[in-house]
Write an enzyme that holds these catalytic residues in place. Structure first.
Site, PDB file in Angstrom:
ATOM      1  N   TYR A 106      31.705 -15.511  86.284  1.00  0.00           N
ATOM      2  CA  TYR A 106      31.666 -15.740  84.836  1.00  0.00           C
ATOM      3  C   TYR A 106      30.911 -17.024  84.522  1.00  0.00           C
ATOM      4  O   TYR A 106      30.143 -17.093  83.575  1.00  0.00           O
ATOM      5  CB  TYR A 106      33.084 -15.815  84.249  1.00  0.00           C
ATOM      6  N   PHE A 159       6.670 -11.233  63.190  1.00  0.00           N
ATOM      7  CA  PHE A 159       7.207 -10.143  63.987  1.00  0.00           C
ATOM      8  C   PHE A 159       8.521  -9.728  63.331  1.00  0.00           C
ATOM      9  O   PHE A 159       9.233 -10.564  62.779  1.00  0.00           O
ATOM     10  CB  PHE A 159       7.407 -10.513  65.466  1.00  0.00           C
ATOM     11  N   THR A 160       8.834  -8.441  63.401  1.00  0.00           N
ATOM     12  CA  THR A 160       9.939  -7.879  62.616  1.00  0.00           C
ATOM     13  C   THR A 160      11.269  -8.623  62.819  1.00  0.00           C
ATOM     14  O   THR A 160      11.864  -9.102  61.850  1.00  0.00           O
ATOM     15  CB  THR A 160      10.126  -6.386  62.965  1.00  0.00           C
ATOM     16  N   ASP A 162       6.645 -18.255  70.854  1.00  0.00           N
ATOM     17  CA  ASP A 162       7.157 -16.954  71.288  1.00  0.00           C
ATOM     18  C   ASP A 162       6.273 -16.505  72.453  1.00  0.00           C
ATOM     19  O   ASP A 162       5.185 -15.965  72.248  1.00  0.00           O
ATOM     20  CB  ASP A 162       7.110 -15.942  70.130  1.00  0.00           C
ATOM     21  N   LYS A 217       9.276  -7.939  78.325  1.00  0.00           N
ATOM     22  CA  LYS A 217       7.837  -7.613  78.369  1.00  0.00           C
ATOM     23  C   LYS A 217       7.195  -8.254  79.605  1.00  0.00           C
ATOM     24  O   LYS A 217       7.289  -7.724  80.692  1.00  0.00           O
ATOM     25  CB  LYS A 217       7.158  -8.058  77.069  1.00  0.00           C
ATOM     26  N   ARG A 236       3.364   0.924  63.248  1.00  0.00           N
ATOM     27  CA  ARG A 236       3.368  -0.510  62.966  1.00  0.00           C
ATOM     28  C   ARG A 236       2.590  -0.713  61.666  1.00  0.00           C
ATOM     29  O   ARG A 236       1.472  -1.179  61.649  1.00  0.00           O
ATOM     30  CB  ARG A 236       2.716  -1.320  64.095  1.00  0.00           C
ATOM     31  N   PHE A 240      12.498   0.747  60.049  1.00  0.00           N
ATOM     32  CA  PHE A 240      11.689   1.621  60.917  1.00  0.00           C
ATOM     33  C   PHE A 240      12.500   2.235  62.046  1.00  0.00           C
ATOM     34  O   PHE A 240      12.179   3.325  62.515  1.00  0.00           O
ATOM     35  CB  PHE A 240      10.496   0.843  61.486  1.00  0.00           C
TER      36      PHE A 240
HETATM   37  C1  P71 Z   1       8.102  -4.210  70.857  1.00  0.00           C
HETATM   38  C2  P71 Z   1       9.307  -5.051  70.789  1.00  0.00           C
HETATM   39  C3  P71 Z   1      10.653  -4.381  70.718  1.00  0.00           C
HETATM   40  C4  P71 Z   1      10.850  -4.001  69.303  1.00  0.00           C
HETATM   41  C5  P71 Z   1      11.466  -4.873  68.441  1.00  0.00           C
HETATM   42  C6  P71 Z   1      11.553  -4.561  67.100  1.00  0.00           C
HETATM   43  C7  P71 Z   1      10.996  -3.382  66.642  1.00  0.00           C
HETATM   44  C8  P71 Z   1      10.416  -2.492  67.510  1.00  0.00           C
HETATM   45  C9  P71 Z   1      10.343  -2.805  68.840  1.00  0.00           C
HETATM   46  C10 P71 Z   1      10.022  -7.323  70.598  1.00  0.00           C
HETATM   47  C11 P71 Z   1       9.666  -8.677  70.381  1.00  0.00           C
HETATM   48  C12 P71 Z   1       8.290  -9.106  70.366  1.00  0.00           C
HETATM   49  C13 P71 Z   1       7.984 -10.419  70.093  1.00  0.00           C
HETATM   50  C14 P71 Z   1       6.582 -10.875  70.043  1.00  0.00           C
HETATM   51  C15 P71 Z   1      10.298 -10.934  69.865  1.00  0.00           C
HETATM   52  C16 P71 Z   1      10.665  -9.634  70.120  1.00  0.00           C
HETATM   53  C17 P71 Z   1      12.114  -9.287  70.090  1.00  0.00           C
HETATM   54  N1  P71 Z   1       9.117  -6.364  70.687  1.00  0.00           N
HETATM   55  N2  P71 Z   1       8.971 -11.306  69.856  1.00  0.00           N
HETATM   56  O1  P71 Z   1       7.014  -4.771  70.691  1.00  0.00           O
HETATM   57  O2  P71 Z   1       7.293  -8.232  70.599  1.00  0.00           O
HETATM   58  O3  P71 Z   1      12.574  -9.191  71.383  1.00  0.00           O
HETATM   59  O4  P71 Z   1      13.260  -6.789  71.550  1.00  0.00           O
HETATM   60  O5  P71 Z   1      13.957  -8.489  73.253  1.00  0.00           O
HETATM   61  O6  P71 Z   1      14.942  -8.527  70.996  1.00  0.00           O
HETATM   62  O7  P71 Z   1       8.234  -3.002  71.095  1.00  0.00           O
HETATM   63  P1  P71 Z   1      13.751  -8.179  71.809  1.00  0.00           P
END
Ligand code: P71
Length: 468
Positions: free
Chosen positions: A82, A134-135, A225, A268, A392, A459
């Site tokens: 833990y 970013f979303t 980021d 990623k 997107r 979305f």
């Molecule tokens: C991608 C994602 C995953 C995603 C997130 C939201 C809507 C659709 C798909 C996530 C990112 C990203 C950047 C630059 C932070 C996050 C969030 N991308 N910064 O592209 O691309 O990270 O998903 O681990 O929470 O499909 P998280």
């Protein structure tokens, strides 16, 4: 004679992936009739399809990567204590070595880090400038009472512009935001490497240096980021004068050194299926983040990850900056992109680091943005062949909180995103052929009406019906 002729031909120097495949996962092929049912059941939203009904899954590169044998071996060395897991210290050392940030706060994924950072740094009424939204990042800024302001260069919003660094900040725009609101209202500038929503486009080192100078002059922090920073570093090595001789690791470190901390989705670049972290140089901020992570994520030495997950991230971070890896990764995206370009499909240029982005407004010029052309195109590509892509555009961008209207962003895109080390060149060929088929009959593609709309990040779960 013949031999002589052949020897005069220019030699094509092929390259290939720097790995071989040790384990395979069978793919299911479906019929068009099966896909019609699956798409209807999913409300014409590719997020709502079952993965089993997908042939080639290009929805995202997030958490969909293939881990290496070394990462899998690391999983077996998970210390599931833990508190004080050995793997936490490995991850901390990897972050310190590769990114150079002093303090690590693990989180379950990127948005966990964004949540904590936004809560610590943003007060109601604050302004957060950034190189495109970013979303999830913007949503957490807004939930903390902040307002995101886009300060990316105009070229980023133009799918046809071939600017080599479409992720760059427009210094004039940033200066204007600082003059207008004052530095006290700006807790930090948010800098992404590479910029996802612009089409996987990089920022240059020279530009980030200028941003640093401006921020230093006003006492403003920069939060990075680095979710896809290795891809950004590769583009810098290829395109930025003076950086040709630098290693990917050196460029990554140089980018991070210009910033004060980061929110990272390890799903990623770091070549894992789950994980993330917040990293900070400032001792006081780190203290605050460590206090909050136990409320929302888990103890400060695991933050929502299992010990084995942290080990896989630590190893993946090292693999992410290997030149041959990143060259093959970006090279595969370019292969698909150029193939589509040759067919005459409108794609965002230059081809990005993590995916090929189709320009849905150019692809389907007969559709108004409020019948969601990118959503309709993603649905049509799935129907054609079982290839899953992601919208997107207008759906992802959501509504302006002030007016309640669709934001109608300049970029209305469909993203064909490549998981790392997962698909082959033949999969890319099949994908390109499928998109070409849809392109041939593009005039018959109809728009969509949204029949269910969630209040946030719509979305993911929105449902649609075809118009007409
Ligand atoms: C991608 C994602 C995953 C995603 C997130 C939201 C809507 C659709 C798909 C996530 C990112 C990203 C950047 C630059 C932070 C996050 C969030 N991308 N910064 O592209 O691309 O990270 O998903 O681990 O929470 O499909 P998280």
């Amino acid at each position: 004679m013949e031999d002589d002729d052949r020897s005069k031909k220019p030699r094509v120097k092929s390259w290939a992936e720097p790995f071989k495949i040790k384990m395979v996962e069978p793919l299911k092929m479906t019929t068009r009739a099966e896909r019609e049912v699956a798409l209807r059941d999913a409300g014409y939203n590719t997020f709502l399809l079952r993965s089993e009904d997908v042939y080639i899954d290009l929805l995202t590169d997030s958490g969909t990567n293939a881990m290496s044998d070394r990462q899998w071996a690391g999983m077996m060395l998970g210390d599931e204590a833990y508190a004080g897991s050995r793997n936490f210290y490995h991850l901390e050392a990897a972050v310190q070595e590769i990114y150079g940030y002093r303090h690590l706060v693990p989180t379950h994924q990127g948005r966990g880090a964004e949540h904590i950072l936004s809560k610590i740094l943003i007060s109601p009424g604050d302004i957060v400038p950034g190189n495109m939204y970013f979303t999830t990042t913007r949503l957490h800024q807004e939930l903390a009472g902040g307002t995101f302001v886009d300060v990316i260069i105009d070229e980023a919003h133009d799918p046809k512009s071939e600017h080599p660094f479409k992720g760059n900040v427009d210094l004039v725009k940033l200066r204007r935001v600082i003059d207008e609101h004052g530095s006290q209202k700006i807790p930090y500038v948010c800098i992404a490497t590479t910029v996802n929503m612009a089409g996987g486009q990089p920022i240059s080192l020279a530009n980030l240096r200028e941003v640093r100078e401006l921020c230093d002059a006003h006492g403003i922090r920069i939060i990075h980021d680095p979710t896809r920073v290795a891809e950004n570093a590769y583009f810098i090595k290829e395109r930025e004068p003076g950086c040709e001789q630098m290693s990917i690791a050196e460029i990554v470190r140089a980018l991070c050194d210009l910033t004060d901390g980061c929110t990272m989705s390890a799903k990623k670049d770091a070549l894992v299926n789950i994980g993330g972290f917040l990293a900070l140089n400032d001792d006081d901020l780190f203290d605050k983040a460590r206090n909050l992570v136990v409320v929302y994520e888990g103890l400060h030495t695991y933050g929502g990850m299992a010990g084995r997950d942290m080990e896989a991230v630590a190893i993946g971070l090292h693999e992410s900056v290997e030149f041959e890896h990143i060259k093959a990764r970006v090279g595969q995206v370019a292969y698909l992109g150029h193939k589509l370009q040759d067919i005459g499909v409108p794609v965002v240029l230059p081809i990005g680091g993590h995916g090929v982005f189709l320009d849905a407004l150019a692809f389907l010029p007969h559709l108004d943005q409020d019948v969601y052309p990118a959503q309709a195109l993603a649905a049509e590509i799935y129907l054609e062949s079982g290839v899953r892509a992601m919208e997107r555009g207008n759906v992802s961008s959501g509504r302006d909180p002030a007016t309640g209207m669709n934001r109608r962003p300049k970029l209305e895109l469909v993203r064909l995103t490549l998981p790392r080390r997962v698909y082959t060149q033949a999969h890319m060929d099949v994908t390109a052929e499928s998109v070409a088929e849809v392109h041939d009959r593009r005039a018959s593609v109809k728009g969509l009406r949204m029949v269910y709309e969630p209040p946030q990040l719509r979305f993911f779960q929105a449902r649609f019906e075809p118009i007409g």
